[in-house]
Design a protein around this motif. Structure first.
Motif, mmCIF file in Angstrom:
data_model
loop_
_atom_site.group_PDB
_atom_site.id
_atom_site.type_symbol
_atom_site.label_atom_id
_atom_site.label_comp_id
_atom_site.label_asym_id
_atom_site.label_seq_id
_atom_site.Cartn_x
_atom_site.Cartn_y
_atom_site.Cartn_z
ATOM 1 N N SER A 18 -3.739 29.579 19.836
ATOM 2 C CA SER A 18 -3.344 28.376 20.575
ATOM 3 C C SER A 18 -3.903 27.138 19.900
ATOM 4 O O SER A 18 -4.914 27.191 19.202
ATOM 5 N N LYS A 19 -3.252 26.030 20.179
ATOM 6 C CA LYS A 19 -3.629 24.727 19.632
ATOM 7 C C LYS A 19 -4.748 24.124 20.497
ATOM 8 O O LYS A 19 -4.695 24.217 21.726
ATOM 9 N N LEU A 20 -5.729 23.521 19.858
ATOM 10 C CA LEU A 20 -6.834 22.906 20.594
ATOM 11 C C LEU A 20 -6.502 21.464 21.017
ATOM 12 O O LEU A 20 -6.854 21.026 22.120
ATOM 13 N N GLY A 21 -5.812 20.746 20.133
ATOM 14 C CA GLY A 21 -5.484 19.341 20.404
ATOM 15 C C GLY A 21 -4.693 19.183 21.704
ATOM 16 O O GLY A 21 -3.773 19.949 21.979
ATOM 17 N N GLY A 22 -5.084 18.192 22.505
ATOM 18 C CA GLY A 22 -4.364 17.901 23.741
ATOM 19 C C GLY A 22 -4.819 18.714 24.942
ATOM 20 O O GLY A 22 -4.372 18.462 26.062
ATOM 21 N N LYS A 23 -5.684 19.683 24.732
ATOM 22 C CA LYS A 23 -6.115 20.537 25.857
ATOM 23 C C LYS A 23 -7.028 19.759 26.821
ATOM 24 O O LYS A 23 -7.787 18.895 26.425
ATOM 25 N N GLN A 24 -6.930 20.120 28.094
ATOM 26 C CA GLN A 24 -7.789 19.572 29.137
ATOM 27 C C GLN A 24 -9.062 20.411 29.184
ATOM 28 O O GLN A 24 -8.999 21.615 29.450
ATOM 29 N N VAL A 25 -10.200 19.787 28.916
ATOM 30 C CA VAL A 25 -11.476 20.505 28.933
ATOM 31 C C VAL A 25 -12.291 20.054 30.143
ATOM 32 O O VAL A 25 -12.506 18.851 30.334
ATOM 33 N N GLY A 26 -12.734 21.008 30.941
ATOM 34 C CA GLY A 26 -13.586 20.715 32.094
ATOM 35 C C GLY A 26 -15.020 21.102 31.778
ATOM 36 O O GLY A 26 -15.300 22.266 31.477
ATOM 37 N N ILE A 27 -15.908 20.126 31.832
ATOM 38 C CA ILE A 27 -17.328 20.378 31.550
ATOM 39 C C ILE A 27 -18.034 20.569 32.899
ATOM 40 O O ILE A 27 -17.973 19.687 33.765
ATOM 41 N N VAL A 28 -18.703 21.691 33.061
ATOM 42 C CA VAL A 28 -19.455 21.950 34.300
ATOM 43 C C VAL A 28 -20.914 21.588 34.023
ATOM 44 O O VAL A 28 -21.624 22.333 33.343
ATOM 45 N N GLY A 29 -21.327 20.414 34.526
ATOM 46 C CA GLY A 29 -22.690 19.950 34.261
ATOM 47 C C GLY A 29 -22.718 19.001 33.081
ATOM 48 O O GLY A 29 -22.809 19.443 31.940
ATOM 49 N N LEU A 30 -22.629 17.699 33.364
ATOM 50 C CA LEU A 30 -22.591 16.720 32.265
ATOM 51 C C LEU A 30 -24.014 16.223 31.968
ATOM 52 O O LEU A 30 -24.323 15.051 32.050
ATOM 53 N N GLY A 31 -24.878 17.193 31.609
ATOM 54 C CA GLY A 31 -26.223 16.853 31.129
ATOM 55 C C GLY A 31 -26.174 16.662 29.628
ATOM 56 O O GLY A 31 -25.113 16.387 29.059
ATOM 57 N N SER A 32 -27.331 16.849 28.962
ATOM 58 C CA SER A 32 -27.360 16.531 27.525
ATOM 59 C C SER A 32 -26.471 17.476 26.720
ATOM 60 O O SER A 32 -25.835 17.056 25.756
ATOM 61 N N LYS A 46 -23.334 14.683 41.083
ATOM 62 C CA LYS A 46 -22.965 13.281 41.341
ATOM 63 C C LYS A 46 -22.136 12.757 40.179
ATOM 64 O O LYS A 46 -22.302 13.205 39.040
ATOM 65 N N LYS A 47 -21.307 11.780 40.461
ATOM 66 C CA LYS A 47 -20.571 11.080 39.403
ATOM 67 C C LYS A 47 -21.585 10.404 38.476
ATOM 68 O O LYS A 47 -22.577 9.841 38.941
ATOM 69 N N LYS A 48 -21.342 10.528 37.154
ATOM 70 C CA LYS A 48 -22.270 9.929 36.193
ATOM 71 C C LYS A 48 -21.756 8.538 35.829
ATOM 72 O O LYS A 48 -20.656 8.417 35.268
ATOM 73 N N HIS A 49 -22.531 7.529 36.121
ATOM 74 C CA HIS A 49 -22.019 6.179 35.917
ATOM 75 C C HIS A 49 -21.995 5.763 34.456
ATOM 76 O O HIS A 49 -21.307 4.814 34.105
ATOM 77 N N PHE A 50 -22.697 6.535 33.591
ATOM 78 C CA PHE A 50 -22.649 6.218 32.159
ATOM 79 C C PHE A 50 -21.359 6.716 31.504
ATOM 80 O O PHE A 50 -21.069 6.382 30.367
ATOM 81 N N SER A 51 -20.590 7.533 32.229
ATOM 82 C CA SER A 51 -19.457 8.215 31.585
ATOM 83 C C SER A 51 -18.116 7.739 32.119
ATOM 84 O O SER A 51 -17.955 7.492 33.321
ATOM 85 N N SER A 52 -17.139 7.650 31.221
ATOM 86 C CA SER A 52 -15.785 7.276 31.649
ATOM 87 C C SER A 52 -14.886 8.505 31.794
ATOM 88 O O SER A 52 -13.700 8.375 32.066
ATOM 89 N N TYR A 53 -15.435 9.707 31.604
ATOM 90 C CA TYR A 53 -14.625 10.917 31.780
ATOM 91 C C TYR A 53 -14.250 11.074 33.254
ATOM 92 O O TYR A 53 -14.987 10.640 34.148
ATOM 93 N N THR A 54 -13.120 11.744 33.489
ATOM 94 C CA THR A 54 -12.665 11.979 34.864
ATOM 95 C C THR A 54 -13.652 12.880 35.606
ATOM 96 O O THR A 54 -14.006 13.958 35.118
#
Lengths: 297, 297
Positions: B156-170, B192-200
């Motif tokens: 499968s192609k990686l480009g364009g895929k929706q990636v969900g990160i569980v835990g936006l720590g370091s 909590k929503k991370k205010h430093f990040s513009s990710y959804t």
């Protein structure tokens, strides 16, 4: 009610002929969509040898579609006297006798940059795989060795590595962009300095290899680049160096590459291409520090 | 010539004691450097059971160094009455009874973010490996199948895929940064929503899984996250979905993960961690769409 004034034409009478050389599988899958517009000639589905098939069926054929695995030599072109266009589904053109095409006034079109991102993904995947021993570790676990032999040896860190890109075309640019996000430092070799790029330019391949921890081959195969990566370049890359080839097998002198890997003159390799596909040197089969990829379709 | 006025002290008399629990191999390699400053107590090198060793040797020991594989329970702490500091070489703290440490006034230090980039590299490497079938293709070539069976199936192609990160720590941030360079679209779930990040941001894990092609587990293991990735979350990820875990095995309900993989309810997995290491469920051993990584040291 309208009455037909003439018999319908025979199904292939007015369709443009396209000869398929190397049989790209996507055409086979989509042939229902195309079959109302084109008549496909498939020598691989005929019992006749290629030259006899072309003489019998393709004397008026003006267009051919081919893949990278099919050599379009002067002799093949000789059997297609009406040919005006070759479309190859590959990005590379090294399988087509371009000077003979020029002589005969045949236009050649390739796949352009549509694969560049995917090829770059594979190059980066192979780099991480070899450095972090992903395939080797996967095999270690799946053969049940983890509980018996304990932890697996650590791999190498990617961050901070010097990466040398050989050929900063559309694939090379995509590889560089990805590896920058991993904290790698990029330099490159190509025929001319690229004024769009701020990466460090090396005007010869030895200097690039010497300055690099990882060498990524992304250039076209031409008479100038054939066996450009020879023993001297591999020795300049050195014992800690990793080489990745996503271009064409023959850009590297494969015999020397195998020798350097077996003698541990370089640290590892990620190889998507080989000089004599589908034949891969057997000496590589037992090496955990070499990750190889077959042709996919 | 100076005459010694007193006998030299016995070699360990004035050295600070450090008890090593889980035996990080880097300490063993560097012990010459440290041995002039510290006396290392290694229960794993003693014939005594742990509790007897600690009672006999470590009653005055104020510091311990441990690795993630060694459970520091209330009972272990009971046998170390003078302990004031635990240093774990891991980023995670789930192997240490933190509330017991708090009760006893023991400080706990971890490895912070020093591994984050390397863990993120492995996460991305496993994603590319599973999607582009690198380990499987490598095995296909090295077992001599390419010339016999022809080309290998496309990945499968990686480009364009929706990636969900569980835990936006370091680690999550480093994974996201890398995958953006591959043209992936990033969203995340965290407490909590991370205010430093513009990710959804998704405020629940089901929504994230449903919206994602690839789910990357990067959160700490706590009582709240244990088995957070259950059957419902895996079904929300769906038949085309890939899961990658670089956190701790128990964040996923491993039995349900194995069931979903065997029943093809999800498309594949890249697993650096397991619930009962070094034991990996045998059902995964034969699955080409699952890439597993052992503990490295």
């Amino acid at each position: 009610m309208a009455v037909p004034t003439q018999k319908p034409s025979s199904p292939h009478q007015k369709l443009e002929q396209i000869v398929i050389l190397g049989l790209p599988s996507f055409l086979k899958r989509q042939d229902k969509e195309f079959s109302s517009k084109f008549q496909f000639l498939s020598p691989s589905e005929s019992n006749l040898p290629l030259d006899q098939f072309l003489e019998a069926e393709a004397q008026n054929t003006q267009a051919a579609v081919c893949s990278a695995g099919f050599k379009i030599s002067a002799e093949v072109l000789h059997h297609l006297p009406s040919l005006r266009l070759i479309v190859t589904v590959s990005a590379g053109l090294n399988h087509i006798d371009l000077s003979e095409c020029r002589k005969r006034g045949i236009s050649v079109a390739n796949a352009g940059n549509i694969y560049s991102a995917d090829v770059a993904d594979l190059a980066v995947g192979m780099i991480i795989d070899v450095m972090r021993k992903i395939s080797a570790g996967n095999r270690f676990v799946k053969t049940g060795l983890w509980p018996k032999q304990g932890n697996f040896p650590l791999g190498s860190k990617l961050g901070g590595k010097q990466v040398g890109i050989v050929g900063l075309g559309s694939i090379g640019v995509e590889v560089a962009k990805r590896l920058e996000a991993f904290g790698c430092k990029i330099s490159y070799y190509s025929r001319k300095k690229k004024h769009f790029s701020s990466y460090t330019f090396h005007s010869n391949i030895h200097d690039l290899a010497f300055a690099s921890d990882i060498l990524v081959i992304c250039c076209a195969l031409t008479e100038q680049t054939r066996h450009m990566i020879n023993r001297e370049v591999l020795l300049a890359l050195g014992k800690e160096g990793l080489i990745v080839n996503v271009a064409r097998g023959a850009v590297i002198d494969e015999k020397e590459l195998v020798r350097c890997l077996v003698q541990q003159k370089i640290a590892g390799a990620g190889l998507d291409v080989f000089e004599h596909e589908p034949h891969v040197p057997r000496e590589l089969f037992g090496l955990d520090n070499v990750v190889v990829s077959p042709l996919l379709s």
